[in-house]
Scaffold this active site. Structure first.
Site: not given
Length: 376
Positions: A152, A176, A178-180
């Site tokens: 994730a 999401h 908050r991901k890279a």
């Protein structure tokens, strides 16, 4: 200062306009394009986009045909859906403590948790750092145990030079915010196994299994799909995939920036003896989806004091993640106690995720570090 921020510009706008102008906004050509980009980046045969990493993990457990009576080993320090994925199919999650130098599963404790009922291991690449895959494979493969890579946090992460998501049997990614890279909400399943890819493809699309036998009735405008599986609607839309295609075009730059910021944090905090830094595991492959420190003295109260001081300066932080065995659902269902997995409990109580995002300046980092140093 936000804990993270997505990187959007005209590239996303242009591809969204292309999608909307095409009038094809459900899963379609842009989703296929997004999947090809993921497969190329992670060096894997199949990438199948879906609605979230939670959906990806659910699809993975279904594709592996896990069910009641099966045990699935899960790190005790992870996001809750690493364990939920076993529950979704009636299997039992078996928690294993983590190594505090990496926050990933401890191979020695993993080996001790294996039973004849163990059918899968969820190898979480937490915060963008690869789990110890050589050790996990050495335990799993001789016993015929499947490996689900919960990647994730780990788009672009490598383990000994190899992209994650293609090392185990099946991988699961998140997009999401908050991901890279992000599609708002979204996920993907990756695998080199044709059989698993076929099951995922069917089960994300209501259980569809292709066209009917043409020898029974010639195909025509009346032809409808067959449904040989019980499936779900877990498809990614082309609207989301348009954003994903644009984001993947920036991935290498975004990861380079995260790595630079992560290493700079480590340099700036290297002489603070009361703070544990992310220095274990294959740090060369770390993508720093989160930069997580650990307060070594003063426990949860001191950790909270540091987070409060940062919040007073409008700097967002959060704990690393959950000690899942302490959550009410799992503690009650399986009679688990807080002390059973002490490293996971300590990690939940003493970790701080510091801000890291595209465009973060040296002054931004210096401000964060000054407060941590002063409080540490």
């Amino acid at each position: 200062m936000n804990i993270t921020e997505p990187s959007f510009d005209e590239a996303e706008i242009a591809l969204l306009r292309e999608c909307l102008d095409s009038k094809w906004v459900t899963q379609g050509p842009l989703t296929e394009r997004f999947e090809r980009l993921i497969a190329e980046k992670q060096d894997v045969k199949h990438a199948l986009a879906c609605t979230s990493c939670t959906a990806a993990l659910h699809l993975a457990t279904m594709a592996l045909k896990l069910g009641p009576g099966d045990e699935v080993i899960v790190p005790a320090f992870t996001w809750v859906t690493s364990a939920h994925s076993a529950e979704y199919v009636g299997a039992k999650p078996v928690f294993v403590d983590v190594d505090l130098s990496t926050y990933n599963i401890d191979p020695e404790k993993l080996k001790a948790a294996i039973t004849p009922r163990t059918k899968a291991i969820v190898a979480v690449h937490l915060f963008g750092l690869a789990a110890p895959m050589d050790e996990i494979k050495a335990i799993a493969e001789p016993r015929g145990i499947a490996i689900i890579e919960d990647a994730a946090c780990a788009i672009g992460t490598t383990y000994k030079g190899k992209p994650v998501g293609a090392i185990g049997d099946i991988g699961c990614f998140s997009f999401h915010p908050r991901k890279a890279v992000t599609t708002g909400e979204g996920g993907a399943v990756t695998t080199n196994r044709d059989d698993l890819a076929a099951r995922v493809r069917s089960q994300r699309n209501h259980g569809a299994t292709g066209a009917p036998d043409p020898s029974i009735e010639p195909p025509g405008p009346w032809t409808m799909a067959t449904f040989g599986n019980l499936g779900f609607n877990l498809r990614l839309s082309d609207i989301q995939a348009a954003v994903g295609v644009a984001q993947m075009g920036k991935l290498d730059r975004l990861l380079a920036e995260r790595r630079r910021l992560g290493r700079r944090y480590s340099d700036l905090l290297s002489d603070v003896n009361s703070i544990g830094l992310p220095s274990g595991g294959d740090v060369d492959g770390h993508t720093y989806q989160s930069y997580v420190i650990r307060v070594l003295d003063g426990g949860r109260k001191h950790r909270n004091d540091i987070m409060r001081a940062l919040a007073q300066e409008n700097i967002q932080t959060r704990p690393g993640t959950h000690a899942v065995h302490r959550l009410e659902y799992y503690s009650k269902k399986y009679g688990l106690t807080a002390g059973q997995f002490p490293n996971a409990a300590s990690a939940e109580d003493t970790t701080i995720t510091l801000p890291i995002f595209p465009g973060m300046t040296e002054d931004d980092q210096r401000k964060v570090v000054q407060i941590v140093r002063a409080m540490g």
